[in-house]
Design a protein around this motif. Sequence first.
Motif, PDB file in Angstrom:
ATOM      1  N   VAL A  11     -13.333  16.079  13.721  1.00 38.69           N
ATOM      2  CA  VAL A  11     -13.735  17.476  13.513  1.00 38.69           C
ATOM      3  C   VAL A  11     -12.497  18.358  13.381  1.00 38.69           C
ATOM      4  N   CYS A  12     -11.505  18.153  14.217  1.00 31.47           N
ATOM      5  CA  CYS A  12     -10.274  18.943  14.141  1.00 31.47           C
ATOM      6  C   CYS A  12      -9.572  18.745  12.796  1.00 31.47           C
ATOM      7  N   ILE A  13      -9.527  17.519  12.333  1.00 32.64           N
ATOM      8  CA  ILE A  13      -8.898  17.224  11.041  1.00 32.64           C
ATOM      9  C   ILE A  13      -9.650  17.932   9.917  1.00 32.64           C
ATOM     10  N   LEU A  14     -10.972  17.783   9.905  1.00 33.50           N
ATOM     11  CA  LEU A  14     -11.770  18.399   8.840  1.00 33.50           C
ATOM     12  C   LEU A  14     -11.698  19.915   8.878  1.00 33.50           C
ATOM     13  N   GLU A  15     -11.742  20.491  10.070  1.00 30.66           N
ATOM     14  CA  GLU A  15     -11.673  21.942  10.195  1.00 30.66           C
ATOM     15  C   GLU A  15     -10.297  22.478   9.801  1.00 30.66           C
ATOM     16  N   GLY A  16      -9.274  21.693   9.968  1.00 29.77           N
ATOM     17  CA  GLY A  16      -7.923  22.143   9.644  1.00 29.77           C
ATOM     18  C   GLY A  16      -7.544  22.006   8.183  1.00 29.77           C
ATOM     19  N   LEU A  17      -8.319  21.241   7.409  1.00 23.96           N
ATOM     20  CA  LEU A  17      -7.976  21.029   6.009  1.00 23.96           C
ATOM     21  C   LEU A  17      -8.047  22.315   5.182  1.00 23.96           C
ATOM     22  N   GLY A  18      -9.059  23.136   5.428  1.00 15.29           N
ATOM     23  CA  GLY A  18      -9.199  24.381   4.660  1.00 15.29           C
ATOM     24  C   GLY A  18      -7.996  25.293   4.786  1.00 15.29           C
ATOM     25  N   PRO A  19      -7.654  25.699   6.014  1.00 14.61           N
ATOM     26  CA  PRO A  19      -6.499  26.590   6.143  1.00 14.61           C
ATOM     27  C   PRO A  19      -5.181  25.941   5.730  1.00 14.61           C
ATOM     28  N   LEU A  20      -5.098  24.628   5.822  1.00 11.14           N
ATOM     29  CA  LEU A  20      -3.857  23.941   5.445  1.00 11.14           C
ATOM     30  C   LEU A  20      -3.678  23.905   3.931  1.00 11.14           C
ATOM     31  N   LEU A  21      -4.747  23.540   3.221  1.00 13.27           N
ATOM     32  CA  LEU A  21      -4.625  23.311   1.782  1.00 13.27           C
ATOM     33  C   LEU A  21      -4.874  24.552   0.925  1.00 13.27           C
ATOM     34  N   ILE A  22      -5.816  25.391   1.322  1.00 14.77           N
ATOM     35  CA  ILE A  22      -6.160  26.574   0.528  1.00 14.77           C
ATOM     36  C   ILE A  22      -6.314  27.794   1.444  1.00 14.77           C
ATOM     37  N   PRO A  23      -5.220  28.266   2.019  1.00 13.85           N
ATOM     38  CA  PRO A  23      -5.310  29.337   3.026  1.00 13.85           C
ATOM     39  C   PRO A  23      -5.902  30.646   2.492  1.00 13.85           C
ATOM     40  N   ASN A  24      -5.594  31.030   1.265  1.00 14.12           N
ATOM     41  CA  ASN A  24      -6.114  32.304   0.755  1.00 14.12           C
ATOM     42  C   ASN A  24      -7.618  32.250   0.531  1.00 14.12           C
ATOM     43  N   ARG A  25      -8.101  31.172  -0.077  1.00 14.87           N
ATOM     44  CA  ARG A  25      -9.543  31.019  -0.278  1.00 14.87           C
ATOM     45  C   ARG A  25     -10.260  30.894   1.051  1.00 14.87           C
ATOM     46  N   TRP A  26      -9.655  30.183   1.997  1.00 16.28           N
ATOM     47  CA  TRP A  26     -10.260  30.005   3.321  1.00 16.28           C
ATOM     48  C   TRP A  26     -10.403  31.356   4.018  1.00 16.28           C
ATOM     49  N   ARG A  27      -9.390  32.199   3.893  1.00 15.03           N
ATOM     50  CA  ARG A  27      -9.429  33.526   4.504  1.00 15.03           C
ATOM     51  C   ARG A  27     -10.564  34.363   3.901  1.00 15.03           C
ATOM     52  N   LEU A  28     -10.709  34.319   2.576  1.00 11.04           N
ATOM     53  CA  LEU A  28     -11.808  35.052   1.928  1.00 11.04           C
ATOM     54  C   LEU A  28     -13.167  34.512   2.354  1.00 11.04           C
TER      55      LEU A  28
END
Length: 61
Positions: A11-28
């Motif tokens: 779960v930690c790995i999957l949850e961390g992929l968004g902010p790691l790989l696409i931080p701007n889209r994740w923030r939006l």
Amino acid sequence: MEWLWSALAIVCILEGLGPLLIPNRWRLYMLQISQQPSNQLRQVGGVLVIIGFISLFYLNY
């Protein structure tokens, strides 16, 4: 009990992929989610919990 720690690690790995790989889209995406009504978020959370329990049931039997 060891499987629980493995599941939490995944779960930690999957949850961390968004902010790691696409931080701007994740923030939006997080901004859009934060503007949703609480009832809608509860419904989505409830559906995810039910899907998780059903998945665990079928994976273990």
